[in-house]
Design a protein around this motif. Structure first.
Motif, PDB file in Angstrom:
ATOM      1  N   ALA A   1     -12.770  41.635-108.019  1.00 35.39           N
ATOM      2  CA  ALA A   1     -12.056  41.883-109.278  1.00 35.39           C
ATOM      3  C   ALA A   1     -10.630  42.351-108.989  1.00 35.39           C
ATOM      4  O   ALA A   1      -9.687  41.913-109.662  1.00 35.39           O
ATOM      5  CB  ALA A   1     -12.808  42.904-110.123  1.00 35.39           C
ATOM      6  N   ASP A   2     -10.469  43.231-107.993  1.00 39.97           N
ATOM      7  CA  ASP A   2      -9.127  43.700-107.618  1.00 39.97           C
ATOM      8  C   ASP A   2      -8.273  42.540-107.109  1.00 39.97           C
ATOM      9  O   ASP A   2      -7.087  42.447-107.427  1.00 39.97           O
ATOM     10  CB  ASP A   2      -9.207  44.781-106.538  1.00 39.97           C
ATOM     11  CG  ASP A   2      -9.652  46.125-107.085  1.00 39.97           C
ATOM     12  OD1 ASP A   2      -9.685  46.298-108.327  1.00 39.97           O
ATOM     13  OD2 ASP A   2      -9.982  47.006-106.256  1.00 39.97           O
TER      14      ASP A   2
ATOM     15  N   PHE B   1      -4.882  41.321-108.837  1.00 38.50           N
ATOM     16  CA  PHE B   1      -3.664  41.275-108.040  1.00 38.50           C
ATOM     17  C   PHE B   1      -3.048  39.880-108.096  1.00 38.50           C
ATOM     18  O   PHE B   1      -1.840  39.738-108.306  1.00 38.50           O
ATOM     19  CB  PHE B   1      -3.954  41.669-106.581  1.00 38.50           C
ATOM     20  CG  PHE B   1      -2.755  41.507-105.683  1.00 38.50           C
ATOM     21  CD1 PHE B   1      -1.768  42.479-105.649  1.00 38.50           C
ATOM     22  CD2 PHE B   1      -2.603  40.377-104.892  1.00 38.50           C
ATOM     23  CE1 PHE B   1      -0.647  42.334-104.842  1.00 38.50           C
ATOM     24  CE2 PHE B   1      -1.489  40.213-104.079  1.00 38.50           C
ATOM     25  CZ  PHE B   1      -0.514  41.203-104.048  1.00 38.50           C
ATOM     26  N   ALA B   2      -3.869  38.847-107.909  1.00 38.34           N
ATOM     27  CA  ALA B   2      -3.364  37.474-107.908  1.00 38.34           C
ATOM     28  C   ALA B   2      -2.717  37.127-109.246  1.00 38.34           C
ATOM     29  O   ALA B   2      -1.628  36.539-109.282  1.00 38.34           O
ATOM     30  CB  ALA B   2      -4.495  36.494-107.590  1.00 38.34           C
ATOM     31  N   ARG B   3      -3.366  37.488-110.325  1.00 36.07           N
ATOM     32  CA  ARG B   3      -2.802  37.190-111.649  1.00 36.07           C
ATOM     33  C   ARG B   3      -1.498  37.941-111.879  1.00 36.07           C
ATOM     34  O   ARG B   3      -0.520  37.369-112.360  1.00 36.07           O
ATOM     35  CB  ARG B   3      -3.810  37.509-112.746  1.00 36.07           C
ATOM     36  CG  ARG B   3      -4.929  36.514-112.797  1.00 36.07           C
ATOM     37  CD  ARG B   3      -5.861  36.786-113.940  1.00 36.07           C
ATOM     38  NE  ARG B   3      -6.945  35.818-113.919  1.00 36.07           N
ATOM     39  CZ  ARG B   3      -7.967  35.841-114.701  1.00 36.07           C
ATOM     40  NH1 ARG B   3      -8.072  36.792-115.622  1.00 36.07           N
ATOM     41  NH2 ARG B   3      -8.907  34.936-114.619  1.00 36.07           N
ATOM     42  N   ALA B   4      -1.481  39.215-111.548  1.00 33.87           N
ATOM     43  CA  ALA B   4      -0.266  40.010-111.740  1.00 33.87           C
ATOM     44  C   ALA B   4       0.861  39.487-110.852  1.00 33.87           C
ATOM     45  O   ALA B   4       2.010  39.377-111.291  1.00 33.87           O
ATOM     46  CB  ALA B   4      -0.538  41.485-111.445  1.00 33.87           C
ATOM     47  N   ALA B   5       0.543  39.142-109.602  1.00 35.12           N
ATOM     48  CA  ALA B   5       1.561  38.636-108.676  1.00 35.12           C
ATOM     49  C   ALA B   5       2.153  37.329-109.182  1.00 35.12           C
ATOM     50  O   ALA B   5       3.362  37.104-109.061  1.00 35.12           O
ATOM     51  CB  ALA B   5       0.963  38.455-107.275  1.00 35.12           C
ATOM     52  N   GLN B   6       1.321  36.471-109.775  1.00 34.47           N
ATOM     53  CA  GLN B   6       1.825  35.202-110.310  1.00 34.47           C
ATOM     54  C   GLN B   6       2.783  35.444-111.472  1.00 34.47           C
ATOM     55  O   GLN B   6       3.831  34.803-111.559  1.00 34.47           O
ATOM     56  CB  GLN B   6       0.665  34.305-110.744  1.00 34.47           C
ATOM     57  CG  GLN B   6      -0.105  33.745-109.578  1.00 34.47           C
ATOM     58  CD  GLN B   6      -1.385  33.039-110.012  1.00 34.47           C
ATOM     59  OE1 GLN B   6      -1.877  33.234-111.105  1.00 34.47           O
ATOM     60  NE2 GLN B   6      -1.917  32.215-109.120  1.00 34.47           N
ATOM     61  N   VAL B   7       2.452  36.380-112.352  1.00 31.84           N
ATOM     62  CA  VAL B   7       3.334  36.693-113.482  1.00 31.84           C
ATOM     63  C   VAL B   7       4.647  37.277-112.976  1.00 31.84           C
ATOM     64  O   VAL B   7       5.729  36.908-113.441  1.00 31.84           O
ATOM     65  CB  VAL B   7       2.638  37.657-114.480  1.00 31.84           C
ATOM     66  CG1 VAL B   7       3.614  38.160-115.528  1.00 31.84           C
ATOM     67  CG2 VAL B   7       1.452  36.958-115.143  1.00 31.84           C
ATOM     68  N   VAL B   8       4.561  38.187-112.002  1.00 31.22           N
ATOM     69  CA  VAL B   8       5.768  38.791-111.425  1.00 31.22           C
ATOM     70  C   VAL B   8       6.630  37.722-110.759  1.00 31.22           C
ATOM     71  O   VAL B   8       7.848  37.684-110.952  1.00 31.22           O
ATOM     72  CB  VAL B   8       5.403  39.918-110.429  1.00 31.22           C
ATOM     73  CG1 VAL B   8       6.608  40.347-109.610  1.00 31.22           C
ATOM     74  CG2 VAL B   8       4.804  41.109-111.162  1.00 31.22           C
ATOM     75  N   ALA B   9       6.005  36.835-109.986  1.00 28.79           N
ATOM     76  CA  ALA B   9       6.760  35.774-109.303  1.00 28.79           C
ATOM     77  C   ALA B   9       7.475  34.876-110.313  1.00 28.79           C
ATOM     78  O   ALA B   9       8.638  34.524-110.120  1.00 28.79           O
ATOM     79  CB  ALA B   9       5.834  34.949-108.410  1.00 28.79           C
ATOM     80  N   ARG B  10       6.782  34.510-111.399  1.00 28.33           N
ATOM     81  CA  ARG B  10       7.431  33.675-112.421  1.00 28.33           C
ATOM     82  C   ARG B  10       8.596  34.421-113.067  1.00 28.33           C
ATOM     83  O   ARG B  10       9.663  33.853-113.285  1.00 28.33           O
ATOM     84  CB  ARG B  10       6.419  33.253-113.493  1.00 28.33           C
ATOM     85  CG  ARG B  10       5.582  32.070-113.105  1.00 28.33           C
ATOM     86  CD  ARG B  10       4.828  31.486-114.303  1.00 28.33           C
ATOM     87  NE  ARG B  10       3.991  32.434-115.002  1.00 28.33           N
ATOM     88  CZ  ARG B  10       2.713  32.687-114.705  1.00 28.33           C
ATOM     89  NH1 ARG B  10       2.131  32.050-113.715  1.00 28.33           N
ATOM     90  NH2 ARG B  10       2.030  33.561-115.397  1.00 28.33           N
TER      91      ARG B  10
END
Length: 145
Positions: free
Chosen positions: A6-7, A11-20
């Motif tokens: 779950a972590d 993390f993956a979802r948040a990192a993708q939003v941050v990268a975009r």
């Protein structure tokens, strides 16, 4: 789903939003400096490192050396950089900023700082220190890869 899984997903979802989001800011600041986002990143890396070789630049940008060379040719034609044979190894090419390239790199960096300050101001004041520390840890990790 386990807690670790779950972590990882969070993390993956948040990192993708941050990268975009960072990509969008990068594209906007590059347009303001009249260069492409990749050119802006290239100029900033050269400004940070001083003289760099084409191969090191390619590695830092995560692109093929031939792609880096083509991109540098465009920057050279536009008067942002100069390329000279390396002083220690004639097979290497040292890339340096021209005065115009330095002004553009400085302008893009200032625009980026302003944009990032705006993002920081939108974060809850009590969480800013923790977020900055977490981003610095992530940056160190990514820089070491």
């Amino acid at each position: 789903m386990s807690s670790a899984a779950a972590d990882q997903e969070r993390f993956a979802r948040a990192a993708q939003v941050v990268a975009r989001g960072l990509g969008r800011i990068s594209r906007e600041r590059a347009r303001a400096g009249d260069v492409t986002p990749q050119q802006a990143e290239t100029l900033q890396l050269i400004a940070e490192k001083g003289a760099v070789s084409t191969s090191l630049l390619a590695t830092l940008l995560g692109i093929d050396p031939s792609t880096a060379s083509r991109n540098l040719a465009g920057l050279e034609r536009a008067g942002f950089i100069t390329r000279k044979k390396g002083a220690e190894d004639a097979r290497q090419t040292d890339v340096r900023l021209t005065p115009r390239g330095k002004r553009t790199a400085d302008s893009v960096a200032a625009d980026a700082l302003s944009a990032m300050a705006s993002v920081l101001e939108r974060l809850p004041r009590a969480e800013r220190g923790k977020i900055v520390e977490a981003l610095e840890a992530l940056a160190r990790t990514l820089d070491g890869m």
